[in-house]
Design a protein around this motif. Structure first.
Motif, PDB file in Angstrom:
ATOM      1  N   VAL A 504       0.834  -1.192   0.000  1.00 55.07           N
ATOM      2  CA  VAL A 504       0.000   0.000   0.000  1.00 55.07           C
ATOM      3  C   VAL A 504       0.873   1.247   0.000  1.00 55.07           C
ATOM      4  N   GLY A 505       1.945   1.200   0.808  1.00 58.92           N
ATOM      5  CA  GLY A 505       2.856   2.337   0.864  1.00 58.92           C
ATOM      6  C   GLY A 505       3.428   2.677  -0.504  1.00 58.92           C
ATOM      7  N   ASN A 506       3.741   1.628  -1.257  1.00 60.04           N
ATOM      8  CA  ASN A 506       4.216   1.782  -2.626  1.00 60.04           C
ATOM      9  C   ASN A 506       3.258   2.593  -3.479  1.00 60.04           C
ATOM     10  N   LEU A 507       1.996   2.189  -3.415  1.00 60.59           N
ATOM     11  CA  LEU A 507       0.970   2.839  -4.222  1.00 60.59           C
ATOM     12  C   LEU A 507       0.798   4.283  -3.781  1.00 60.59           C
ATOM     13  N   VAL A 508       0.794   4.496  -2.446  1.00 61.04           N
ATOM     14  CA  VAL A 508       0.608   5.855  -1.944  1.00 61.04           C
ATOM     15  C   VAL A 508       1.744   6.753  -2.420  1.00 61.04           C
ATOM     16  N   SER A 509       2.976   6.224  -2.401  1.00 62.77           N
ATOM     17  CA  SER A 509       4.081   7.088  -2.817  1.00 62.77           C
ATOM     18  C   SER A 509       4.023   7.371  -4.314  1.00 62.77           C
TER      19      SER A 509
END
Lengths: 515, 489
Positions: A504-509
């Motif tokens: 999820v962090g990947n997508l948010v960044s």
């Protein structure tokens, strides 16, 4: 982790093996068919647990270890390619868990048992396909094929108005997905012009990352941004599945008419396919357009929350009430997605899982009650009460019902609370007004659930209700995993949060780059 | 390179063989007694002969493309593949006519003979490389079709169909001839090659004057495909004709018409310029209208045959979209579509025909509860209906996907959207049959005679490609890729 694993293939095709076995069994051996389906779904669940254990939560993106890749149609560069990351893993586990319970709760189905379980297992396999596909074409095929077993499951085993509901469900979803199809094929043809891709491809990962921001397309002599145009197309496709507000009208019919197990799958898993589509396809491929439309998504999510809750309040049919509560709860997921912050997104994915367990509980409970009463009226059309005093009559049932209700209401200590809290934390950073109104929606949510509970469980025991028996062992057995899930994940959500955090962090960044 | 006459004949074997079959069938038919109903040798000869033609064509597929008869015909893999489809369609229709009750017993053999004749016309059309051959092809195709349409001699509707068909046909071929004569007047040649050479030398104003004659030329072709606005005859003819004839009409003339439309478009309008823009614009509008009108009209039908007939108009519109793009991808997608469409249509019409024979009409309600009586047939019909609507993983979806791919490769976004929205509309009426077959209760348990073991197996065999081509279409793609149009040396 080194080496390679075919685990995804096994999970995907295990239900299909079940379909074959069921089809080969003679039609009158109903018991054998039921046990075959049960054993099959338990094996699939066990495999998905193995997948969970072997999953490495620290790796961002798709896990190399589990990737499956075979060429399928070389002329169009279409591959049979599967993968799993932190967003799809919870969905796969949820699906395999719910399917075991659904097989158990379908034990009482007596009409064409063989066809029912064959279609059910087929449905399960296609759902896995959607959550695992890394090739857009494959994704689309699974996304569509899923409609066929669903159509028959609602249409043959549903309630009185089943045909209308099945056809409406089918046409609505088909409408949304063909728009997605145009977007998919258009992406394929522009992908070769993109220097970072360099070839025509349906590979979702290759297409992801905001590579189509500068393109434009011409319709009737007007230049429109390619990304925005097709984001809207795909948004409609996924939004119908979620369902987001103006596209939700198929849902109450389908949910109410479907047999219990199918309602559970519908609410617990299929709705998540819509939001999963945003997370896997719409957002990563068109991040800029997603950011551009974030406000609109947030407002639509808000309408979902409030409108769904108000509709639920007005219902006199308990199953319809639960169905509308799904609209409301999926609105929270949309809010979390629109926030595009770490907390919001994590909350959204967690809410997808939690809503899956809590709403499945509610539908299963309504199904249990229906098997006893053969109606679902809280208040009958003639104004008399449909149920009353169930609390005295069915104590065990009532306790389970209370847990389910509080979980779905988002009471602290139960699973719904954590995801909703995360979503609000996320959304508050961006949309203060929306947060405040959405909190109001939460309040209405508590109101309609408690009001329903009061009308059904308290008061005089109605004469009709005196004959009802409490939950039997099979029913308690299939409710118990969900009870454990909502309580455990309400206190300790890390098992799910940890696996999805990195992805999820990947997508948010990625999204943050375009903010 | 144009081959000399003798060499030309060696590439012209399939057509000649078909003529031999047609004449041979007339002789065999004459040998039978008037009262004889079954005529086993007649059908044996017909199927054996047509299979032979098919094999011959298949062998021709790998040979190089060439012009024959001083350039008046082109034998290229594209035309050969189209001809193979026509042969298959003809065989399918003849078998259905043998089994169907909708066609008078004493006319069954005549149907087969005429069908082969129409097929020969279609084969000429698919290879035509000058205006005269186009005209001869269309007329051969049409004149026999008029007779086929009025096959139910004792019924008013059928005679009406025949009359309407011939009147419309006469007018549209007249218009086409007028357009052709104008083109001939301008270029002084009927050969496509000379016309292309002449086109390059014309100025924009001259082209603008010439364009109406091309549109008139198109009228004749459009009439065969039944595209809007030349489709007026279609509903009545499809309705009035016996079911095997309708089956035949929705396959062979359509494939032939599309083949020539594609060839004309690729040869005359292959080069970019004002002419191409206008032609593409006109074709886009026509294809979109054809699709939409066909689909919308299909919704309200009570008779399954009429519904299938209207939907065949809309499928023709879909295939025309592959013409619009004028590239390899378009050609290949049309061929793929035609292949899958052939199988889907045959299965749909077979099942409908046997059900209609049982009840005397083919209203939707006759399909109620078919799954309880003939589960296999109901499942096959369901597969085909989903496939016609374009549901994956069936071949109808792949065909649609290919057309969409062709459209989007040339950035025709609007057409692509119209195409997919139309498939939603079509799903509605295809689903009506599925709903009745699977979800409704059965009307009566009386057996349907048409569904004997033989017929059921044939339907099953015809459905296999519908399923298989949806999953494993690499091979067929390679076949259609090779079948490009030969534009000349």
């Amino acid at each position: 982790m080194n080496g390679h694993s075919n685990l995804l293939n096994w999970i995907l095709w295990m239900p299909m093996i079940g379909v074959l076995v069921v089809l080969l069994l003679p039609r009158n051996k109903e018991g054998v068919i039921r046990y075959t389906a049960l054993i099959n779904s338990i094996i699939t669940f066990a495999l998905s647990i193995v997948l969970y254990m072997k999953f490495d939560p620290t790796t961002p993106g798709m896990q190399e270890y589990f990737k499956v890749l075979h060429p399928w149609i070389s002329q169009f560069n279409i591959n049979y390619s599967l993968g799993v990351d932190g967003i799809s893993l919870p969905m796969i586990v949820l699906t395999s868990l719910l399917c075991v319970l659904c097989v158990l709760c379908s034990w009482t189905i007596s009409k064409s048992v063989k066809a029912y379980f064959a279609l059910f297992l087929f449905l399960q396999s296609t759902v896995f396909g959607v959550f695992m596909s890394l090739d857009f074409f494959l994704f689309y095929v699974y996304w569509e094929v899923m409609l066929i077993p669903m159509f028959f499951l609602i249409g043959i085993w549903g309630g009185e108005n089943r045909e209308y509901a099945a056809v409406k469900f089918f046409l609505y979803t088909f409408f949304g997905s063909v728009l997605m199809l145009v977007g998919m094929v258009a992406l394929y043809f522009v992908s070769a012009d993109n220097p970072s891709i360099g070839q025509n491809t349906f590979d979702i990962l290759a297409l992801s990352g905001g590579k189509f921001t500068d393109l434009s397309l011409r319709i009737f002599g007007v230049d429109i941004s390619f990304a925005k145009f097709f984001f809207v197309m795909m948004f409609i496709g996924f939004a119908i599945k979620v369902p987001v507000f103006p596209f939700h009208t198929w849902l109450p019919h389908a949910h109410v008419q479907a047999p219990t197990a199918i309602s559970v799958i519908l609410a617990g898993v299929l709705l998540k396919m819509g939001t999963y589509g945003f997370l896997r396809i719409a957002f990563p491929i068109f991040p800029q357009a997603s950011v551009y439309f974030a406000d609109a998504i947030a407002w639509l999510g808000l309408i979902n929350v409030v409108y769904g809750a108000l509709c639920a309040m007005a219902q006199t049919d308990v199953k319809k009430l639960i169905a509308y509560s799904s609209v409301s709860h999926m609105g929270f997921v949309m809010l979390g997605l629109a926030a595009m912050t770490v907390q919001g997104m994590n909350g959204a994915v967690l809410q997808m899982f939690n809503h899956g367990t809590s709403t499945a509980m509610m539908f299963l409970l309504v199904g249990i009650l229906y098997e006893r009463s053969h109606h679902r009226w809280i208040v009958r059309p003639d104004g008399t009460k449909g149920y009353g005093g169930l609390y005295t009559q069915l104590p065990k049932y009532s306790i389970v019902f209370i847990i389910a209700m509080f979980a779905s209401m988002g009471l602290p200590g139960l699973s719904g609370f954590i995801s909703e809290a995360l979503i609000f934390l996320g959304i508050y950073q961006k949309y203060t007004t929306i947060t405040v109104i959405a909190l109001l929606g939460l309040l209405i949510g508590a109101a309609y659930l408690l009001w329903m509970f009061k009308r059904m469980f308290f008061g005089e025991v109605l004469d009709d209700c005196k004959s009802y028996t409490d939950m039997n062992a099979r029913e308690i057995f299939y409710m118990s995993p969900l009870i454990i899930a909502v309580i455990v994940f309400g206190i300790y959500p890390s098992p799910i949060l940890d696996v999805m955090k990195v992805s999820v962090g990947n997508l948010v960044s990625l999204l943050a780059k375009f903010n | 390179m144009a081959l000399n006459y003798l060499a030309s004949i060696s590439r012209y074997v399939p057509e000649l063989l078909s003529v031999v079959i047609m004449v041979g069938l007339i002789f065999i038919e004459a040998c039978y007694d008037r009262e004889e109903k079954k005529k086993p040798f007649f059908y044996l000869a017909a199927f054996f002969g047509l299979t032979f033609v098919f094999v011959n064509l298949a062998a021709d597929l790998s040979k190089p493309a060439t012009m024959i008869f001083t350039g008046s015909m082109t034998i290229d893999p594209f035309s050969t593949l189209s001809k193979m489809l026509m042969v298959l369609g003809t065989m399918g229709a003849i078998y259905l006519s043998k089994e169907s009750k909708d066609i008078y017993d004493n006319l069954k053999s005549e149907f087969a003979i005429m069908a082969v004749g129409v097929m020969i016309g279609g084969m000429i059309l698919a290879s035509a490389n000058n205006l005269l051959m186009v005209y001869i092809g269309i007329e051969t195709l049409s004149i026999l079709s008029y007779a086929l349409a009025s096959f139910k001699k004792n019924e008013e509707r059928s005679s009406e169909a025949g009359l309407k068909y011939s009147l419309y046909g006469g007018i549209s071929s007249g218009i086409m001839l007028f357009g052709m004569s104008h083109i001939f007047g301008v270029f002084g040649s009927i050969q496509f090659a000379d016309i292309i050479a002449g086109l390059n030398g014309l100025s924009t104003a001259q082209l603008a004057v010439l364009l109406p004659s091309f549109i008139m030329f198109f009228a004749g072709i459009g009439y065969k495909i039944a595209c809007v606005p030349f489709h007026m005859w279609a509903p009545d003819v499809y309705e009035g004709s016996p079911l095997p004839v309708t089956t035949f009409f929705s396959i062979v003339p359509k494939v032939a018409g599309l083949a020539i439309l594609l060839r004309v478009t690729m040869t005359f309008f292959g080069q970019e310029g004002a002419l191409q823009v206008t032609w593409v614009g006109a074709l886009s509008v026509i294809s979109a209208l054809t699709m939409t009108v066909g689909n919308v009209s299909a919704i309200g039908q009570r008779s399954v045959k009429r519904m299938l007939a209207y939907s065949s108009i809309s499928h023709a519109g879909m295939m025309m979209m592959g013409v619009v793009v004028i590239n390899e991808l378009g050609t290949r997608s049309i061929l793929f579509y035609a292949i899958t469409y052939l199988f889907m249509t045959l299965v749909a019409f077979y099942v409908t025909s046997f059900v209609a024979d049982k009840y005397g009409n083919d209203h939707f309600e006759r399909f109620s509860g078919l799954i309880k009586r003939y589960p296999l047939m109901a499942i096959m019909m369901t597969v085909v209906m989903f496939s016609l609507a374009g549901m994956p993983p069936l071949s109808g979806f792949v065909a649609k996907f290919n057309i969409l791919g062709a459209l989007l490769s040339e950035k025709h976004y609007m057409l692509a959207l119209i195409a997919v929205l139309n498939s939603v509309v079509s799903l509605y009426y295809y689903m009506k049959i599925i709903r009745l077959m699977v979800l409704k209760d059965v009307e009566s348990m009386e057996p349907i005679i048409g569904f004997g073991v033989m017929n059921q197996s044939i339907i099953l065999v015809l459905t296999v490609p519908v399923l298989a081509l949806g999953l494993f279409w690499s091979g067929i793609m390679r076949l259609t890729e090779g079948a490009s149009i030969f534009l000349g040396p």
